[in-house]
Design a protein around this motif. Structure first.
Motif, short mmCIF file in Angstrom:
data_model
loop_
_atom_site.label_atom_id
_atom_site.label_comp_id
_atom_site.label_asym_id
_atom_site.label_seq_id
_atom_site.Cartn_x
_atom_site.Cartn_y
_atom_site.Cartn_z
N GLN A 1 -1.54 -2.03 -7.71
CA GLN A 1 -3.30 -2.08 -7.68
C GLN A 1 -2.53 0.12 -7.45
O GLN A 1 -2.59 -0.27 -6.01
N TYR A 2 -4.16 0.42 -7.15
CA TYR A 2 -4.39 1.66 -6.37
C TYR A 2 -5.43 2.02 -5.56
O TYR A 2 -6.58 0.86 -5.85
N THR A 3 -5.42 1.62 -3.64
CA THR A 3 -6.30 1.70 -2.88
C THR A 3 -7.81 2.49 -2.90
O THR A 3 -8.52 2.61 -2.88
N THR A 4 -7.95 3.67 -3.72
CA THR A 4 -8.17 4.09 -4.07
C THR A 4 -9.09 4.19 -5.24
O THR A 4 -10.57 4.47 -5.42
N SER A 5 -8.70 3.12 -6.76
CA SER A 5 -9.66 2.99 -7.55
C SER A 5 -9.58 1.13 -7.46
O SER A 5 -10.56 1.07 -8.02
N SER A 6 -9.01 0.61 -7.04
CA SER A 6 -9.63 -0.37 -6.81
C SER A 6 -10.83 -1.23 -6.40
O SER A 6 -10.74 -1.29 -4.47
N THR A 7 -11.56 -1.99 -6.61
CA THR A 7 -12.80 -2.39 -5.89
C THR A 7 -11.99 -3.73 -5.12
O THR A 7 -13.04 -3.95 -4.10
N GLN B 1 -10.49 -2.76 -2.48
CA GLN B 1 -11.36 -2.15 -1.19
C GLN B 1 -12.09 -2.71 -0.29
O GLN B 1 -12.11 -2.62 0.89
N SER C 1 -16.09 -1.11 0.85
CA SER C 1 -16.82 -1.44 0.18
C SER C 1 -17.75 -2.27 -0.13
O SER C 1 -17.06 -3.64 0.09
#
Ligand SMILES: Cc1cc2nc3c(=O)[nH]c(=O)nc-3n(C[C@H](O)[C@H](O)[C@H](O)COP(=O)(O)OP(=O)(O)OC[C@H]3O[C@@H](n4cnc5c(N)ncnc54)[C@H](O)[C@@H]3O)c2cc1C
Length: 371
Positions: A356-362, A365, A371
């Motif tokens: 997963q990417y930190t930019t898109s994974s809630t 986050q 988040s």
């Protein structure tokens, strides 16, 4: 700047701990077996970043370091020097990078054990390890990450005949508990930051404090030098220009030191406790005896997982070797990310690992508290 590492392992000195005072990361003092997913040996920049990568994958980490604070070489050898090759950060000081890493890993609440040297690793499962430190702490972890850089920092012993006989009782290379110096005739030897910092810190406690340095020029923060000179002028401490040529005392108890001035004359100065600060060298230390495959005194690893010859024991950062290895911080960061993938498989063998990417994974986050 404090530089009070603990090197005399049977000494009872305790250094002030800037980390536990200034951050929410925990400092642990438990004597029972400490159980965790991962133990990282070494809190240099690579050990710190590994906390982040392991944390994103839900692994709980304890870090052990011989020094009294995080940052390894960056904090110890070049805190004020600028680094220009950290991706995305055009310029940052050694200490600045360490501070930023400490902020980055805060959401994962790693536990730090400073002033402890890992001496022994035993295999107790498939994989699972028991580690013990010179301070008597015992850890059990599924995974061990050796991020020990160039090995352990060791103090340089001054060339004074017989000084070994007083080490740990009257001669110390670090300050663990300032109160030990209360009402004593204290001699600090050296002209760097550690010598000047401890001069200023111990002067109010000591019966009399003498700073000895071979030159009238210092390699310490100008403010500290000015403060020291003001104390000398006010008659509150002494400064001796010269070198310690010999020591007097018996049964490990110092009574005096002989100072040889640059003109050859000598002077006897009362001294019950001596703190020589002559810099540090790095030695591989106990790591060489852990049964891990070595190449030129470095730990041999693969380039897929950065695992050593023992499954479950990883080596990242300056301590490892593989073809093409560059001893750069950015290389260690990459190694930490790949190591964490395999560490996850050992810690959670029944779980599937989803990239997963930190930019898109809630979910990532949430772990980061953003988040
Ligand atoms: C003057 C100088 C300038 C540099 N400039 C740059 C630069 O511009 N860019 C760059 O990328 N790199 C630079 N480097 C190299 C960079 O600092 C190293 O690559 C980096 O510090 C390696 O990090 P590390 O975490 O692997 O090891 P380290 O920083 O060495 O940290 C290892 C830690 O492990 C601890 N340790 C060792 N053995 C044990 C044990 N048995 N038990 C407990 N703790 C242990 C040590 O006390 C230490 O704190 C420079 C190095 C120096 C000396």
């Amino acid at each position: 700047m404090f530089c009070p590492q603990r090197f005399i392992r049977n000494g009872s000195f305790e250094a002030p701990n800037p980390v536990s005072e200034s951050s929410q990361n925990r400092q642990c003092n438990m004597s029972e077996i400490i159980k965790t997913d991962v133990v990282i040996i070494g809190a240099g920049p690579i050990g710190l970043f590994a906390v982040f990568e392991l944390g994103l994958l839900d692994m709980k980490v304890h870090l052990i370091d011989i020094l009294d604070r995080p940052g390894g070489q960056c904090a110890e050898l070049y805190p004020e020097k600028p680094i220009y090759d950290i991706p995305g950060i055009p310029e940052v000081s050694g200490q600045g990078l360490v501070d930023a890493l400490m902020t980055q890993i805060k959401p994962f609440g790693p536990t730090f054990h400073f002033g402890e040297m890992v001496e022994k690793i035993e295999k107790i499962g498939e994989p699972s390890f028991r580690l013990s430190t010179d301070g008597g702490k015992v850890f059990e972890a599924r995974v061990v990450v050796v991020a020990a850089g160039g090995g352990s920092f060791q103090p340089k012993r001054p060339p004074v005949a017989g000084i070994e006989g007083f080490e740990g009782t009257s001669v110390f290379y670090s300050v663990r508990k300032m109160d030990v110096f209360r009402d004593k005739a204290v001699m600090v030897v050296g002209g760097g930051d550690s010598a000047l910092d401890w001069t200023l810190n111990l002067q109010p406690l000591a019966k009399r404090l003498t700073l000895v340095h071979r030159r009238d020029a210092f390699r310490a923060a100008p403010d500290s030098v000015n403060k020291m000179k003001a104390l000398v002028e006010a008659g509150k401490m002494d400064f001796e220009l010269g070198q310690v040529s010999s020591v007097e005392g018996s049964d490990g108890k110092l009574s005096a030191a002989i100072i040889k001035a640059n003109d050859g004359s000598t002077k006897t100065v009362a001294c019950e406790a001596m703190l020589p600060f002559f810099g540090l060298t790095m030695k591989l230390g106990p790591i060489a005896e852990w049964g891990l495959a070595l190449k030129d005194n470095l730990l041999l690893v693969d380039t897929e997982k950065f695992e050593t010859s023992v499954p479950g024991v990883f080596a990242i950062g300056d301590i490892n070797w593989y073809p093409g290895k560059l001893k750069l911080i950015l290389s260690g960061f990459h190694e930490a990310a790949l190591m964490s993938q395999q560490a996850y498989r050992y810690c959670f063998p029944d779980k599937r690992l989803v990239f997963q990417y930190t930019t898109s994974s809630t979910s990532l986050q949430k772990k980061l508290g953003v988040s």
